[in-house]
Design a protein around this motif. Sequence first.
Motif, short mmCIF file in Angstrom:
data_model
loop_
_atom_site.label_atom_id
_atom_site.label_comp_id
_atom_site.label_asym_id
_atom_site.label_seq_id
_atom_site.Cartn_x
_atom_site.Cartn_y
_atom_site.Cartn_z
N THR A 379 0.08 66.25 17.64
CA THR A 379 0.79 65.60 18.73
C THR A 379 2.12 65.04 18.23
O THR A 379 2.32 64.86 17.02
N ILE A 380 3.01 64.75 19.16
CA ILE A 380 4.35 64.28 18.82
C ILE A 380 4.50 62.85 19.33
O ILE A 380 4.43 62.61 20.54
N PRO A 381 4.67 61.86 18.45
CA PRO A 381 4.82 60.48 18.92
C PRO A 381 6.18 60.26 19.58
O PRO A 381 7.21 60.52 18.98
N LEU A 382 6.16 59.82 20.83
CA LEU A 382 7.41 59.53 21.55
C LEU A 382 7.63 58.04 21.74
O LEU A 382 8.75 57.60 22.00
N MET A 383 6.55 57.25 21.64
CA MET A 383 6.66 55.80 21.87
C MET A 383 5.41 55.16 21.29
O MET A 383 4.45 55.85 20.93
N THR A 384 5.41 53.85 21.19
CA THR A 384 4.24 53.14 20.69
C THR A 384 3.16 53.12 21.77
O THR A 384 3.44 53.29 22.96
N ASP A 385 1.92 52.89 21.34
CA ASP A 385 0.83 52.82 22.32
C ASP A 385 1.01 51.64 23.27
O ASP A 385 0.70 51.72 24.46
#
Length: 481
Positions: A379-385
């Motif tokens: 997966t590609i992190p786009l923002m924090t949880d």
Amino acid sequence: MSFERELRRLMIGLLAAFAIVGLAAAYYVVTGADTILTRSDNPRRVLEEAALLRGSIHDRDGEILVSTIPQGDGTTLRQYLYPVMNSALGYYSFRHGTGGTEGAFDAILRGDTLTPDLIEELSAQLMHRPQQGSDIKITLDLGIQTAIMHAMEGQRGAAVVIRVPSGEILSMVSLPTFDPNLLDVQWETLRDDPGNPFFDRALQGSYQPGAALQTPLIAAALLLDAPIDAPIEGASESLMLDGLELECAARLPSLALTLREAYQFACPGAFSAFLQTVDPNVIQAVFDTFRLEQSPALAGFTESAAELAISTPIPFTMTDANAIPQALGQGDQTVSPLTMALIAAAIAHDGNAPAPYILSATRPPGAAEWTPLVHAAPTIPLMTDSTARQLQDLMRGAVAQGAAQNAGRPAIDIGGHVALAYSGDDTLVWFIGFATLGGDEAVAVAVVLEGSDDPGLAADIGGTALDSAGRAFRMSLSDAG
């Protein structure tokens, strides 16, 4: 004497000619056989191509979408069974080649990826059996595609639905489209059609984002701990920007709105006020994190140079002079529906965008069982949880009491955001959203309508897509149980 000399010359010439013919024959027997077979004017190659038994295409549940029917004259006919799937499947034509999904997995469908043993190959050649390709199963869902196509009837634009966290593309709609069963008859008309039905808007479309950028913008406000519940005077009023009048996605009287409320109704004035308090480099950094400049890759699908020239997003470059139009989505930047669908998917998946894919399994000729493909792309992190969960709540609010209310459906948790965008003399409307399906399962959607100023319609189409996907998910659970 002269007669004998001429006779010798003639004999030498004939021997030289025979030598050339012999060498040529030896070359084509030993080394150059493939060069004859691959020539486009080789009658044998033409006959073999016409008789090719191309593999069938099935949806995620195994329903046959495309089949090949042998004809009595030794040729075959490619048959597309469901018109609602046409825009996603593309085309195969003996005369005009391939496009879309047919083109993406052409080698598999033709059988070029198979490795038959020597005996099988010799037997096929001796018996003049046509080449046979493998069947493929794709992740598209016929039911979801049908629901969206009916909801978008008469519109021009695109929609993409993604399952989370797997990354399966459940639906791809691009309108206007065409009937691949009539491709050879209508080729010239379709090629010259100003609506460009061959262009895949879902994957390659390049659109003005407009207020769709309010999602990364309010993410920036959350990261900066800006007061999103503080009233901003005149926030519901239209905003004049470089000769354009930017309006809320819903008609509101003149009143103060918080940034939260402005997001619910996609009002640009409040975001313009917020941008005047922020360093453009900060906004640039957030937009970079959301990967707005990058065209997501879908395995198998490649673009020609001409398509790349049309569809490549323009880089986001912000300065003090252009920060507001750029950040409000009215600069020179563009985004694709797939990009926006992945942003919605990341929000639904606690900040991580899945790697999208469409091919799920193959089945070689004669096999009874499917061979599933393994998709292990990270997966590609786009923002924090934390940011993702706050955006989830903001988008739920836009559906519950904002301009995206038409997306709401009973008994399903839906969040979304509608947006207006202005491109030249044209107006676009966007909807991006998600629906949670239980556990970590969710589905995300992006819808864009060209030449429309009806956010409610875009929201309704998005709600139809999410509801249909939710029903399909519940049905699969029921079948499994």
